[in-house]
Design a protein around this motif. Structure first.
Motif, PDB file in Angstrom:
ATOM      1  N   LYS A 189      -9.370  -6.160  11.384  1.00 29.27           N
ATOM      2  CA  LYS A 189      -8.238  -5.531  12.077  1.00 29.27           C
ATOM      3  C   LYS A 189      -7.973  -6.211  13.434  1.00 29.27           C
ATOM      4  CE  LYS A 189      -7.073  -2.355   9.026  1.00 29.27           C
ATOM      5  NZ  LYS A 189      -5.876  -2.562   8.181  1.00 29.27           N
ATOM      6  N   VAL A 203      -2.344  -7.458  -3.320  1.00 33.15           N
ATOM      7  CA  VAL A 203      -1.793  -8.161  -2.148  1.00 33.15           C
ATOM      8  C   VAL A 203      -2.634  -9.362  -1.720  1.00 33.15           C
ATOM      9  CG1 VAL A 203      -0.511  -6.187  -1.219  1.00 33.15           C
ATOM     10  CG2 VAL A 203      -2.909  -6.541  -0.537  1.00 33.15           C
ATOM     11  N   PRO A 224      -3.272   2.824  14.406  1.00 35.37           N
ATOM     12  CA  PRO A 224      -3.521   4.262  14.291  1.00 35.37           C
ATOM     13  C   PRO A 224      -4.963   4.608  14.646  1.00 35.37           C
ATOM     14  CG  PRO A 224      -2.526   3.373  12.265  1.00 35.37           C
ATOM     15  CD  PRO A 224      -2.983   2.203  13.097  1.00 35.37           C
ATOM     16  N   SER A 280       0.369   5.447  -1.492  1.00 42.35           N
ATOM     17  CA  SER A 280      -0.510   6.475  -0.928  1.00 42.35           C
ATOM     18  C   SER A 280      -0.418   6.500   0.591  1.00 42.35           C
ATOM     19  CB  SER A 280      -1.955   6.158  -1.360  1.00 42.35           C
ATOM     20  OG  SER A 280      -2.891   7.021  -0.762  1.00 42.35           O
ATOM     21  N   GLY A 281      -0.827   7.597   1.176  1.00 41.82           N
ATOM     22  CA  GLY A 281      -1.092   7.686   2.606  1.00 41.82           C
ATOM     23  C   GLY A 281       0.033   7.207   3.514  1.00 41.82           C
ATOM     24  N   ILE A 282      -0.326   6.354   4.450  1.00 43.18           N
ATOM     25  CA  ILE A 282       0.611   5.885   5.477  1.00 43.18           C
ATOM     26  C   ILE A 282       1.734   5.057   4.849  1.00 43.18           C
ATOM     27  CG2 ILE A 282       0.831   4.389   7.500  1.00 43.18           C
ATOM     28  CD1 ILE A 282      -2.137   5.177   8.178  1.00 43.18           C
ATOM     29  N   ASP A 298       1.996  -2.061  -4.519  1.00 45.38           N
ATOM     30  CA  ASP A 298       0.644  -1.483  -4.564  1.00 45.38           C
ATOM     31  C   ASP A 298      -0.031  -1.983  -5.838  1.00 45.38           C
ATOM     32  OD1 ASP A 298      -0.466   1.227  -2.853  1.00 45.38           O
ATOM     33  OD2 ASP A 298      -1.612   0.638  -4.645  1.00 45.38           O
ATOM     34  N   ARG A 299      -1.357  -1.923  -5.864  1.00 45.03           N
ATOM     35  CA  ARG A 299      -2.049  -2.315  -7.102  1.00 45.03           C
ATOM     36  C   ARG A 299      -2.257  -1.122  -8.019  1.00 45.03           C
ATOM     37  NH1 ARG A 299      -8.090  -3.544  -4.672  1.00 45.03           N
ATOM     38  NH2 ARG A 299      -8.386  -1.482  -3.791  1.00 45.03           N
ATOM     39  N   MET A 334      -0.362  -3.637   9.901  1.00 43.24           N
ATOM     40  CA  MET A 334      -1.265  -2.508  10.092  1.00 43.24           C
ATOM     41  C   MET A 334      -2.617  -2.976  10.615  1.00 43.24           C
ATOM     42  SD  MET A 334      -1.987   0.628  10.058  1.00 43.24           S
ATOM     43  CE  MET A 334      -0.498   1.334   9.345  1.00 43.24           C
ATOM     44  N   SER A 335      -2.885  -2.681  11.872  1.00 37.14           N
ATOM     45  CA  SER A 335      -4.224  -2.879  12.405  1.00 37.14           C
ATOM     46  C   SER A 335      -4.866  -1.500  12.478  1.00 37.14           C
ATOM     47  CB  SER A 335      -4.167  -3.582  13.766  1.00 37.14           C
ATOM     48  OG  SER A 335      -5.458  -3.811  14.267  1.00 37.14           O
ATOM     49  N   ALA A 339      -1.293  -2.347   3.359  1.00 45.76           N
ATOM     50  CA  ALA A 339      -2.428  -2.152   2.439  1.00 45.76           C
ATOM     51  C   ALA A 339      -3.736  -2.563   3.115  1.00 45.76           C
ATOM     52  CB  ALA A 339      -2.224  -2.974   1.167  1.00 45.76           C
ATOM     53  N   GLY A 340      -4.759  -1.776   2.884  1.00 47.93           N
ATOM     54  CA  GLY A 340      -6.048  -2.109   3.476  1.00 47.93           C
ATOM     55  C   GLY A 340      -7.056  -1.016   3.212  1.00 47.93           C
ATOM     56  N   PHE A 341      -8.309  -1.298   3.525  1.00 48.18           N
ATOM     57  CA  PHE A 341      -9.336  -0.260   3.441  1.00 48.18           C
ATOM     58  C   PHE A 341     -10.564  -0.688   4.229  1.00 48.18           C
ATOM     59  CE2 PHE A 341     -12.894  -1.598   0.698  1.00 48.18           C
ATOM     60  CZ  PHE A 341     -12.386  -2.773   0.149  1.00 48.18           C
ATOM     61  N   LEU A 380      -7.623   7.726   2.012  1.00 44.24           N
ATOM     62  CA  LEU A 380      -8.652   6.779   2.461  1.00 44.24           C
ATOM     63  C   LEU A 380      -9.696   7.453   3.342  1.00 44.24           C
ATOM     64  CD1 LEU A 380      -9.635   3.770   2.798  1.00 44.24           C
ATOM     65  CD2 LEU A 380      -8.164   3.665   4.817  1.00 44.24           C
ATOM     66  N   VAL A 431      -8.363  -8.072   1.739  1.00 37.67           N
ATOM     67  CA  VAL A 431      -7.317  -7.047   1.640  1.00 37.67           C
ATOM     68  C   VAL A 431      -6.672  -6.735   2.988  1.00 37.67           C
ATOM     69  CG1 VAL A 431      -8.900  -5.070   1.768  1.00 37.67           C
ATOM     70  CG2 VAL A 431      -6.696  -4.820   0.636  1.00 37.67           C
ATOM     71  N   GLY A 484       0.832  -1.207   0.000  1.00 34.09           N
ATOM     72  CA  GLY A 484       0.000   0.000   0.000  1.00 34.09           C
ATOM     73  C   GLY A 484       0.857   1.243   0.000  1.00 34.09           C
TER      74      GLY A 484
HETATM   75  P1  NAI Z   1      -4.729   4.919   1.432  1.00 34.58           P
HETATM   76  O1  NAI Z   1      -5.991   4.613   0.680  1.00 34.58           O
HETATM   77  O2  NAI Z   1      -4.187   6.310   1.384  1.00 34.58           O
HETATM   78  O3  NAI Z   1      -3.578   3.911   0.965  1.00 34.58           O
HETATM   79  C1  NAI Z   1      -3.815   2.538   0.845  1.00 34.58           C
HETATM   80  C2  NAI Z   1      -3.016   1.999  -0.319  1.00 34.58           C
HETATM   81  O4  NAI Z   1      -3.228   0.576  -0.362  1.00 34.58           O
HETATM   82  C3  NAI Z   1      -3.459   2.563  -1.681  1.00 34.58           C
HETATM   83  O5  NAI Z   1      -2.314   3.014  -2.411  1.00 34.58           O
HETATM   84  C4  NAI Z   1      -4.128   1.371  -2.365  1.00 34.58           C
HETATM   85  O6  NAI Z   1      -3.954   1.375  -3.794  1.00 34.58           O
HETATM   86  C5  NAI Z   1      -3.399   0.202  -1.709  1.00 34.58           C
HETATM   87  N1  NAI Z   1      -4.181  -1.028  -1.788  1.00 34.58           N
HETATM   88  C6  NAI Z   1      -5.466  -1.207  -1.365  1.00 34.58           C
HETATM   89  N2  NAI Z   1      -5.871  -2.444  -1.644  1.00 34.58           N
HETATM   90  C7  NAI Z   1      -4.830  -3.078  -2.244  1.00 34.58           C
HETATM   91  C8  NAI Z   1      -4.630  -4.379  -2.767  1.00 34.58           C
HETATM   92  N3  NAI Z   1      -5.618  -5.304  -2.737  1.00 34.58           N
HETATM   93  N4  NAI Z   1      -3.422  -4.690  -3.306  1.00 34.58           N
HETATM   94  C9  NAI Z   1      -2.436  -3.775  -3.354  1.00 34.58           C
HETATM   95  N5  NAI Z   1      -2.570  -2.513  -2.892  1.00 34.58           N
HETATM   96  C10 NAI Z   1      -3.744  -2.177  -2.331  1.00 34.58           C
HETATM   97  O7  NAI Z   1      -5.024   4.455   2.941  1.00 34.58           O
HETATM   98  P2  NAI Z   1      -4.286   4.761   4.345  1.00 34.58           P
HETATM   99  O8  NAI Z   1      -5.192   5.621   5.137  1.00 34.58           O
HETATM  100  O9  NAI Z   1      -2.873   5.156   4.133  1.00 34.58           O
HETATM  101  O10 NAI Z   1      -4.382   3.310   5.002  1.00 34.58           O
HETATM  102  C11 NAI Z   1      -3.289   2.433   5.090  1.00 34.58           C
HETATM  103  C12 NAI Z   1      -3.613   1.399   6.140  1.00 34.58           C
HETATM  104  O11 NAI Z   1      -3.808   2.045   7.388  1.00 34.58           O
HETATM  105  C13 NAI Z   1      -4.881   0.585   5.876  1.00 34.58           C
HETATM  106  O12 NAI Z   1      -4.668  -0.763   6.226  1.00 34.58           O
HETATM  107  C14 NAI Z   1      -5.903   1.232   6.797  1.00 34.58           C
HETATM  108  O13 NAI Z   1      -6.925   0.323   7.161  1.00 34.58           O
HETATM  109  C15 NAI Z   1      -5.012   1.579   7.976  1.00 34.58           C
HETATM  110  N6  NAI Z   1      -5.533   2.619   8.863  1.00 34.58           N
HETATM  111  C16 NAI Z   1      -5.832   3.856   8.365  1.00 34.58           C
HETATM  112  C17 NAI Z   1      -6.344   4.815   9.210  1.00 34.58           C
HETATM  113  C18 NAI Z   1      -6.729   6.193   8.721  1.00 34.58           C
HETATM  114  O14 NAI Z   1      -7.389   6.941   9.471  1.00 34.58           O
HETATM  115  N7  NAI Z   1      -6.344   6.600   7.503  1.00 34.58           N
HETATM  116  C19 NAI Z   1      -6.568   4.535  10.635  1.00 34.58           C
HETATM  117  C20 NAI Z   1      -6.161   3.218  11.050  1.00 34.58           C
HETATM  118  C21 NAI Z   1      -5.662   2.303  10.174  1.00 34.58           C
END
Ligand code: NAI
Length: 250
Positions: free
Chosen positions: A157, A62, A185, A16-18, A37-38, A138-139, A89-91, A192, A111, A13
């Motif tokens: 999670k 993933v 987090p 983007s993001g984290i 990443d996908r 990542m939980s 990676a997650g959502f 996301l 995921v 993942g």
């Molecule tokens: P984000 O959407 O900014 O980044 C997630 C990345 O994972 C994206 O680049 C996406 O393309 C990739 N991804 C998603 N499904 C995929 C797959 N099947 N195969 C390959 N790549 C894949 O999200 P963010 O916020 O950075 O989240 C990252 C992790 O942190 C996630 O697991 C989310 O659940 C966790 N998290 C996020 C929080 C938040 O408030 N943003 C809070 C707690 C946990």
């Protein structure tokens, strides 16, 4: 202590993001980073932004076991080692149990949870060979404290949290030098969560739930992941690190 020179790290993942913030922290600490990443375009931009030839992007889903087996072979052949695995990676989306279909439930599990198992299964031999390596899974605070309308995400999670502890104990019993910890987090500003934070009513409710009065940044989570990935945490395994501005302390 936070130095990752000569280490090879994989972050999922990472477009983007984290995940992207983590790849940047690792690169700055000296690691060669494999960004997974996908999202091919996002990944290409992310690798380019790291700005040196040591890092590479791998476009894959993933949840695809064959892709993990192939990547493990490639890393063994090309880098010859792996020291750090961040399963990020997650959502999740807000959805009531009544509105959750079995397909949606399975997609969330795939995921957020299946991917952690698959990466661990296929990369553990490489991590064990390193002799001093770290898995960071990542939980979320939703892996510890539930909320309404997030049933599938909370379940996934929470399972990541327990799978991490089981991994830590199995590796400790094997004496293979692999540590495994989970990170939890709270509310972090990323693509996301942008939709959620853009709704004034929801944003106000979220803020009211955060004692320090603001959402976190991806970099603040990346700092904690760097701690768990580095020798700064070398006596930590099977632990859960909460980074949430005090939300779950209440
Ligand atoms: P984000 O959407 O900014 O980044 C997630 C990345 O994972 C994206 O680049 C996406 O393309 C990739 N991804 C998603 N499904 C995929 C797959 N099947 N195969 C390959 N790549 C894949 O999200 P963010 O916020 O950075 O989240 C990252 C992790 O942190 C996630 O697991 C989310 O659940 C966790 N998290 C996020 C929080 C938040 O408030 N943003 C809070 C707690 C946990």
């Amino acid at each position: 202590m936070y130095d990752l020179t000569s280490k090879v790290a994989l972050v999922t993942g990472a477009a983007s993001g984290i995940g992207l913030a983590t790849a940047r922290r690792f690169a700055a600490a000296g690691a060669a980073v494999i960004l997974v990443d996908r999202n091919a375009d996002g990944l290409a931009a992310a690798v380019e932004s790291l700005g040196d030839g040591r890092h590479r992007g791998v476009t894959m889903d993933v949840t695809d076991e064959a892709a993990w087996a192939k990547l493990a072979d490639e890393i063994d052949r090309d880098a010859g080692r792996l020291d750090i695995l961040v399963n990020n990676a997650g959502f999740g989306v807000f959805r009531s149990i009544a509105d959750t279909t079995l397909d949606h439930w399975r997609a969330i599990m795939a995921v957020n949870l299946d991917s952690v198992f698959l990466a661990t299964k296929h990369l553990l031999p490489l991590l064990a060979r390193s002799g001093n390596s770290a898995i960071v899974n990542m939980s979320s605070i939703r892996g510890i404290a539930a909320a309404a309308n997030t049933g599938s995400y909370c379940a996934a999670k929470g399972a990541v949290r327990m799978f991490t502890k089981a991994t830590a104990l199995e590796c400790a019993a094997l004496g293979n030098g692999v540590r495994a910890n989970s990170i939890h987090p709270g509310h972090i500003a990323t693509p996301l969560s942008a939709g959620v934070h853009a709704d004034p009513a929801i944003a106000a409710r979220l803020l009211a739930d955060i004692p320090v009065g603001r959402v976190g940044t991806p970099e603040e989570i990346a700092d904690a992941i760097l701690f768990l990935a580095s020798d700064a945490s070398k006596y930590m395994t099977g632990a859960e690190l909460v980074v949430d501005g005090g939300s779950t302390a209440q």
